[in-house]
Design a protein around this motif. Structure first.
Motif, PDB file in Angstrom:
ATOM      1  N   ASP A 154       0.698   7.092   3.972  1.00  0.00           N
ATOM      2  CA  ASP A 154      -0.239   8.197   3.743  1.00  0.00           C
ATOM      3  C   ASP A 154       0.442   9.561   3.714  1.00  0.00           C
ATOM      4  O   ASP A 154      -0.012  10.474   3.025  1.00  0.00           O
ATOM      5  CB  ASP A 154      -1.316   8.205   4.837  1.00  0.00           C
ATOM      6  CG  ASP A 154      -2.159   6.943   4.803  1.00  0.00           C
ATOM      7  OD1 ASP A 154      -2.772   6.679   3.759  1.00  0.00           O
ATOM      8  OD2 ASP A 154      -2.180   6.218   5.817  1.00  0.00           O
ATOM      9  N   ARG A 211       0.808  -1.222   0.000  1.00  0.00           N
ATOM     10  CA  ARG A 211       0.000   0.000   0.000  1.00  0.00           C
ATOM     11  C   ARG A 211       0.837   1.267   0.000  1.00  0.00           C
ATOM     12  O   ARG A 211       0.480   2.268  -0.600  1.00  0.00           O
ATOM     13  CB  ARG A 211      -0.926   0.003   1.217  1.00  0.00           C
ATOM     14  CG  ARG A 211      -1.836   1.228   1.283  1.00  0.00           C
ATOM     15  CD  ARG A 211      -2.737   1.172   2.509  1.00  0.00           C
ATOM     16  NE  ARG A 211      -3.628   2.316   2.546  1.00  0.00           N
ATOM     17  CZ  ARG A 211      -3.288   3.517   3.002  1.00  0.00           C
ATOM     18  NH1 ARG A 211      -2.064   3.712   3.476  1.00  0.00           N
ATOM     19  NH2 ARG A 211      -4.152   4.516   2.998  1.00  0.00           N
ATOM     20  N   GLY A 264      -2.489  10.621  -0.923  1.00  0.00           N
ATOM     21  CA  GLY A 264      -1.683  10.933   0.253  1.00  0.00           C
ATOM     22  C   GLY A 264      -0.980  12.273   0.134  1.00  0.00           C
ATOM     23  O   GLY A 264      -1.074  12.965  -0.883  1.00  0.00           O
ATOM     24  N   ARG A 265      -0.265  12.620   1.178  1.00  0.00           N
ATOM     25  CA  ARG A 265       0.408  13.924   1.238  1.00  0.00           C
ATOM     26  C   ARG A 265       1.928  13.756   1.279  1.00  0.00           C
ATOM     27  O   ARG A 265       2.445  12.835   1.914  1.00  0.00           O
ATOM     28  CB  ARG A 265      -0.035  14.703   2.477  1.00  0.00           C
ATOM     29  CG  ARG A 265      -1.510  15.064   2.494  1.00  0.00           C
ATOM     30  CD  ARG A 265      -1.871  15.776   3.788  1.00  0.00           C
ATOM     31  NE  ARG A 265      -3.280  16.118   3.851  1.00  0.00           N
ATOM     32  CZ  ARG A 265      -3.804  17.247   3.375  1.00  0.00           C
ATOM     33  NH1 ARG A 265      -3.011  18.145   2.820  1.00  0.00           N
ATOM     34  NH2 ARG A 265      -5.100  17.484   3.472  1.00  0.00           N
ATOM     35  N   VAL A 306       3.978   7.081  -1.616  1.00  0.00           N
ATOM     36  CA  VAL A 306       2.762   7.715  -1.104  1.00  0.00           C
ATOM     37  C   VAL A 306       1.537   7.049  -1.721  1.00  0.00           C
ATOM     38  O   VAL A 306       1.412   6.943  -2.943  1.00  0.00           O
ATOM     39  CB  VAL A 306       2.751   9.223  -1.413  1.00  0.00           C
ATOM     40  CG1 VAL A 306       1.493   9.869  -0.835  1.00  0.00           C
ATOM     41  CG2 VAL A 306       3.998   9.895  -0.840  1.00  0.00           C
ATOM     42  N   ALA A 307       0.622   6.611  -0.864  1.00  0.00           N
ATOM     43  CA  ALA A 307      -0.611   5.982  -1.341  1.00  0.00           C
ATOM     44  C   ALA A 307      -1.481   7.021  -2.047  1.00  0.00           C
ATOM     45  O   ALA A 307      -1.319   8.232  -1.843  1.00  0.00           O
ATOM     46  CB  ALA A 307      -1.365   5.367  -0.162  1.00  0.00           C
TER      47      ALA A 307
END
Length: 223
Positions: free
Chosen positions: A58, A55, A80-81, A76-77
């Protein structure tokens, strides 16, 4: 170390990169060993993806550059940030979103926060220290005359926490003449005023140009 403490206080599951010699310190902050990887190679991308079941993460807090940033962005999923703390490789948020599946990219600059919000943040941080939630980073003091060793240690990233240069106590100065070089600036003026008003010294302020002129004159007079 500060970021890890804040992340754990917020309840986040932390993945951290660090030089291998510092992994023990990171584990001491409560990070599981399977979620620690080297910051000296790109292997952290595969390691963290495997641990997260493919995954990714986040949020990424970054201060790297080049291919290390690319590897972090790929982790980054979706949605996400990515928060960029460094200045060496700042990127365009729109281009990042287009190239990395809608990642929300933000280059953070503390100067943009504003005085009011800065005060609020400082009060909150002080409260967390007083409550024992956050701990001060380790500090190691060195005599300023060993500055070369300190910078060498920093360049090899062998230190943990903060390195501080201390100035040994010198003879008491009063009723004498003190030469303040570079005194045409604000800081030089403040130092000179302090010496005159608080220590009773006679201040002799020299600009950088004046100092160079004095050195040339001395060299000429000795020839």
């Amino acid at each position: 170390m500060a970021a890890v403490q804040v992340a754990r206080w917020l309840g986040a599951e932390v993945f951290a990169t660090a030089a291998p010699v510092k992994w023990g310190v990171v584990r001491g902050l409560g990070v599981d060993g399977s979620r620690i990887a080297s910051s000296r190679s790109l292997e952290f991308e595969g390691a963290f993806r495997a641990v997260s079941g493919g995954r990714g993460v986040d949020v990424v807090l970054d201060s790297l550059a080049g291919e290390f940033v690319d590897a972090s962005l790929r982790l980054v999923a979706g949605g996400g940030r990515f928060v960029e703390m460094g200045k060496a490789d700042v990127r365009d948020a729109g281009e990042v979103a287009a190239a990395f599946g809608g990642v929300r990219y933000r280059a953070f600059d503390l100067a943009e926060v504003g005085e009011r919000r800065m005060g609020e943040l400082l009060r909150e941080v002080v409260g967390l220290f007083e409550a024992g939630v956050l701990r001060l980073l380790p500090v190691r003091a060195w005599d300023v005359r060993r500055a070369g060793e300190v910078f060498g240690l920093m360049s090899r990233a062998e230190h943990v926490g903060k390195l501080v240069l201390s100035v040994p106590a010198g003879p008491e100065v009063s009723d004498g003449c003190v030469v303040v070089t570079g005194a045409s600036g604000v800081l030089g003026g403040v130092v000179a005023r302090h010496l005159v008003e608080r220590r009773g010294c006679v201040g002799c302020c020299c600009s950088a140009v004046a100092v160079r002129t004095l050195r040339v004159w001395r060299s000429w007079s000795r020839s």
